[in-house]
Design a protein around this motif. Structure first.
Motif, PDB file in Angstrom:
ATOM      1  N   LYS A 143       0.738  -1.147  -0.172  1.00  0.00           N
ATOM      2  CA  LYS A 143       0.078  -0.175  -0.012  1.00  0.00           C
ATOM      3  C   LYS A 143       0.829   0.892   0.174  1.00  0.00           C
ATOM      4  N   ASP A 144       2.079   1.313   0.152  1.00  0.00           N
ATOM      5  CA  ASP A 144       3.251   2.223   0.526  1.00  0.00           C
ATOM      6  C   ASP A 144       4.189   2.170  -0.375  1.00  0.00           C
ATOM      7  N   TYR A 145       3.617   1.450  -1.480  1.00  0.00           N
ATOM      8  CA  TYR A 145       4.733   1.321  -1.768  1.00  0.00           C
ATOM      9  C   TYR A 145       5.589   2.482  -2.384  1.00  0.00           C
ATOM     10  N   ASP A 146       5.232   3.074  -3.413  1.00  0.00           N
ATOM     11  CA  ASP A 146       5.600   4.571  -4.091  1.00  0.00           C
ATOM     12  C   ASP A 146       5.945   5.667  -2.529  1.00  0.00           C
ATOM     13  N   LYS A 147       6.039   5.178  -1.705  1.00  0.00           N
ATOM     14  CA  LYS A 147       6.463   6.692  -1.389  1.00  0.00           C
ATOM     15  C   LYS A 147       7.686   5.454  -1.044  1.00  0.00           C
ATOM     16  N   ARG A 148       7.932   4.340  -1.196  1.00  0.00           N
ATOM     17  CA  ARG A 148       9.450   2.648   0.093  1.00  0.00           C
ATOM     18  C   ARG A 148      10.447   3.352  -1.176  1.00  0.00           C
ATOM     19  N   SER A 188      -4.147   5.701   0.094  1.00  0.00           N
ATOM     20  CA  SER A 188      -2.583   5.425  -0.733  1.00  0.00           C
ATOM     21  C   SER A 188      -2.744   5.193  -1.946  1.00  0.00           C
ATOM     22  N   THR A 190      -7.430   1.526   4.305  1.00  0.00           N
ATOM     23  CA  THR A 190      -6.625   2.126   3.912  1.00  0.00           C
ATOM     24  C   THR A 190      -6.035   2.337   2.866  1.00  0.00           C
ATOM     25  N   PRO A 199      -1.966   5.872  -5.467  1.00  0.00           N
ATOM     26  CA  PRO A 199      -1.436   6.578  -6.062  1.00  0.00           C
ATOM     27  C   PRO A 199      -2.191   6.735  -7.667  1.00  0.00           C
TER      28      PRO A 199
END
Lengths: 114, 134
Positions: free
Chosen positions: A108-113, B108, B104, B110
């Motif tokens: 879910k936060d792949y783009d931030k990582r 997120s 959730t 994108p």
């Protein structure tokens, strides 16, 4: 005796391959969302067609044919995860939803990582 | 007919029936599949089943040349799936159902990069930033 053994092996491979294909098709219809359906299609489906190819190689009984069947089997086993991963990545990035009762989404936060 | 041929003949018939059933189930998913990626997965699976059919025909007729046809069909199926994945990625969020997403997850997702969006905000200078604040 030997040819009966060979035929039994071939029959076992054929039935195993067809069974895997059937399991994959049932999973494709029964599983709840895209990402779980992908499990059925790209694992069981690939093994099904690969086992049937191996059955052709065993049935023919000569080495070149068996080597070609083995090469085909390895080709399918190597390409199926790549295509499934690309498709899952694209679908997740675009925003196709997970099943509502999924407990975890590690992407879910792949783009931030990265 | 020897015993070995009888065994193989029965096995091939049974496997043809089972593959027909799984083919129809997969076609049902192609027809029903609510989203485009579902259909693409089902089409990929369909290629696999057809490869199985080709292998069974190779056993039945004895032409081992069918193995090469099966391998090339697998290559075409792989390339088609890769192309569809690129297409889904470039098409963006159109057609993705909304509402029943995990919370959730929605937070997120994108925005897929699109050329038109880049064209709309033509710069990142102070004027553009001021406009965005308003």
């Amino acid at each position: 005796m030997m040819d009966i053994l060979l035929a039994a092996t071939t029959a076992l491979l054929i039935l195993g391959g067809a069974g895997f294909a059937l399991v994959a098709a049932i999973g494709l219809n029964r599983l709840p969302d895209l990402y779980t359906r992908m499990h059925a299609a790209s694992k069981a489906g690939t093994v099904g067609s690969g086992l049937l190819l191996l059955a052709v190689g065993v049935h023919a009984g000569d080495l070149p044919t068996f080597a070609r069947a083995l090469a085909g089997f390895f080709f399918f086993v190597l390409t199926a995860p790549v295509s499934a991963h690309l498709l899952a990545m694209a679908a997740h990035k675009v925003g196709y939803p997970l099943y509502a009762e999924s407990v975890r989404d590690e992407m879910k936060d792949y783009d931030k990582r990265i | 007919m020897t015993v070995a041929q009888v065994i193989i003949s029965y096995a091939v018939w049974l496997a043809l029936v089972v593959l027909c059933v799984s083919f129809l189930l997969t076609v049902w998913r192609v027809i029903k599949g609510p989203t485009l990626p579902d259909r693409v997965v089902a089409l990929d699976m369909l290629t696999g089943i057809v490869i199985g059919f080709i292998a069974l025909i190779a056993i039945r007729t004895g032409f081992t040349l069918y193995i090469d046809i099966a391998i090339s069909l697998g290559l075409v199926g792989f390339l088609a799936t890769v192309a569809f994945a690129r297409f889904i990625l470039s098409r963006g969020n159109r057609g993705a159902p909304k509402g029943d997403m995990m919370k959730t997850f929605t937070a997120s997702v994108p925005e897929p990069r699109r050329r038109s969006a880049a064209r709309r905000s033509s710069g990142t200078g102070p004027a553009v930033r001021r406009k965005a604040k308003k």
